[in-house]
Write an enzyme that holds these catalytic residues in place. Sequence first.
Site, PDB file in Angstrom:
ATOM      1  N   GLY A 155       1.656   6.218 -12.331  1.00  0.00           N
ATOM      2  CA  GLY A 155       1.073   7.049 -11.283  1.00  0.00           C
ATOM      3  C   GLY A 155       1.542   8.502 -11.355  1.00  0.00           C
ATOM      4  N   TYR A 156       1.992   9.020 -10.231  1.00  0.00           N
ATOM      5  CA  TYR A 156       2.396  10.426 -10.128  1.00  0.00           C
ATOM      6  C   TYR A 156       3.857  10.655 -10.522  1.00  0.00           C
ATOM      7  CZ  TYR A 156      -1.945  10.753  -7.409  1.00  0.00           C
ATOM      8  OH  TYR A 156      -3.264  10.699  -7.008  1.00  0.00           O
ATOM      9  N   ASP A 157       4.517   9.641 -11.081  1.00  0.00           N
ATOM     10  CA  ASP A 157       5.947   9.771 -11.393  1.00  0.00           C
ATOM     11  C   ASP A 157       6.291  11.008 -12.239  1.00  0.00           C
ATOM     12  OD1 ASP A 157       6.761   7.615  -9.909  1.00  0.00           O
ATOM     13  OD2 ASP A 157       6.836   6.217 -11.600  1.00  0.00           O
ATOM     14  N   ASP A 200       0.872  -1.172   0.000  1.00  0.00           N
ATOM     15  CA  ASP A 200       0.000   0.000   0.000  1.00  0.00           C
ATOM     16  C   ASP A 200       0.907   1.220   0.000  1.00  0.00           C
ATOM     17  OD1 ASP A 200      -2.895   0.514  -0.122  1.00  0.00           O
ATOM     18  OD2 ASP A 200      -2.437   1.885   1.498  1.00  0.00           O
TER      19      ASP A 200
HETATM   20  P1  ITT Z   1      -3.421  -2.206  -5.607  1.00  0.00           P
HETATM   21  O1  ITT Z   1      -4.183  -1.824  -4.355  1.00  0.00           O
HETATM   22  O2  ITT Z   1      -4.144  -3.178  -6.479  1.00  0.00           O
HETATM   23  O3  ITT Z   1      -2.012  -2.616  -5.303  1.00  0.00           O
HETATM   24  P2  ITT Z   1      -3.585   0.639  -6.185  1.00  0.00           P
HETATM   25  O4  ITT Z   1      -3.061   1.474  -7.306  1.00  0.00           O
HETATM   26  O5  ITT Z   1      -5.037   0.812  -5.821  1.00  0.00           O
HETATM   27  O6  ITT Z   1      -3.266  -0.869  -6.530  1.00  0.00           O
HETATM   28  P3  ITT Z   1      -2.737   1.841  -3.704  1.00  0.00           P
HETATM   29  O7  ITT Z   1      -4.085   1.956  -3.107  1.00  0.00           O
HETATM   30  O8  ITT Z   1      -1.586   1.448  -2.833  1.00  0.00           O
HETATM   31  O9  ITT Z   1      -2.690   0.841  -4.931  1.00  0.00           O
HETATM   32  O10 ITT Z   1      -2.458   3.261  -4.379  1.00  0.00           O
HETATM   33  C1  ITT Z   1      -1.196   3.640  -4.686  1.00  0.00           C
HETATM   34  C2  ITT Z   1      -1.292   4.843  -5.599  1.00  0.00           C
HETATM   35  O11 ITT Z   1      -0.262   5.761  -5.232  1.00  0.00           O
HETATM   36  C3  ITT Z   1      -1.009   4.433  -7.035  1.00  0.00           C
HETATM   37  O12 ITT Z   1      -2.209   4.131  -7.726  1.00  0.00           O
HETATM   38  C4  ITT Z   1      -0.308   5.661  -7.577  1.00  0.00           C
HETATM   39  O13 ITT Z   1      -1.274   6.608  -7.983  1.00  0.00           O
HETATM   40  C5  ITT Z   1       0.431   6.193  -6.353  1.00  0.00           C
HETATM   41  N1  ITT Z   1       1.799   5.631  -6.316  1.00  0.00           N
HETATM   42  C6  ITT Z   1       2.275   4.672  -5.467  1.00  0.00           C
HETATM   43  N2  ITT Z   1       3.549   4.381  -5.764  1.00  0.00           N
HETATM   44  C7  ITT Z   1       3.873   5.158  -6.802  1.00  0.00           C
HETATM   45  C8  ITT Z   1       5.042   5.292  -7.572  1.00  0.00           C
HETATM   46  O14 ITT Z   1       6.120   4.548  -7.350  1.00  0.00           O
HETATM   47  N3  ITT Z   1       5.040   6.181  -8.562  1.00  0.00           N
HETATM   48  C9  ITT Z   1       3.960   6.927  -8.820  1.00  0.00           C
HETATM   49  N4  ITT Z   1       2.801   6.854  -8.170  1.00  0.00           N
HETATM   50  C10 ITT Z   1       2.757   5.961  -7.151  1.00  0.00           C
END
Ligand code: ITT
Length: 211
Positions: A153-155, A71
């Site tokens: 994601g936000y990378d 998470d």
């Molecule tokens: P799972 O629960 O199925 O693993 P999820 O995307 O819903 O997938 P999270 O609730 O942990 O997972 O949300 C993490 C979010 O945070 C992810 O969707 C990205 O938007 C952001 N995030 C996490 N790690 C990141 C990274 O390394 N680079 C960029 N954005 C990231």
Amino acid sequence: MANTIVVASKNAGKIREIRQLLADFPLQVLSLDDLSDPPELTEPYPSFAQNAAEKAVTTARATGYVALADDSGLVVPALDGAPGTRSSRVAATDGERIKWLLDAMDQVPADKRNAYFVCIMVLADITGQILGTWRGRVDGTITTQPQGEAGFGYDPVFLYPPDSQTFAEMTPERKNQVSHRGQALKAFVQDLPDILSSITTNINSAPPAGE
Ligand code: ITT
């Protein structure tokens, strides 16, 4: 079988990074996409650690494999910690999530654009017992527009000041060296020898999931 784990995630970006970081270790790494009937996972809690535990325990019990959950999210102090545990839920796609963030930070000056990524990893066995929890955090700043194409994601808007690059401008190897996920996985890997014997013990001694 004893050395198989399932990554309790549907996020392709996370799964790719976790697979890269575990490639040299004696583990078969499955993801929920490899399973015919994957469990529905929820993130009902206000903390990363609770949500990671929920995803790991649910997946391990439902699949009969030791499960590793991640998470993670972006914490922006100028937004009172948002998006935080709601990082994946503020909008439907990565592009829309980035737009949400840049709009929310429209009036935030350069010296207040600091932010950090957090990652909590939890490993659970098939009885639902938690075998370990590992953490990582990386600090950076939020750019005013997306830069770079790599990562997820936000990378594209997360600038890592020591490299003067966003995570989306780095190679995957460099991101893994410094990222929140890379740190958590490095700590996990250090504990791996002990964990592998624990996994074997648990799989041999525990009843199948659901019993
Ligand atoms: P799972 O629960 O199925 O693993 P999820 O995307 O819903 O997938 P999270 O609730 O942990 O997972 O949300 C993490 C979010 O945070 C992810 O969707 C990205 O938007 C952001 N995030 C996490 N790690 C990141 C990274 O390394 N680079 C960029 N954005 C990231």
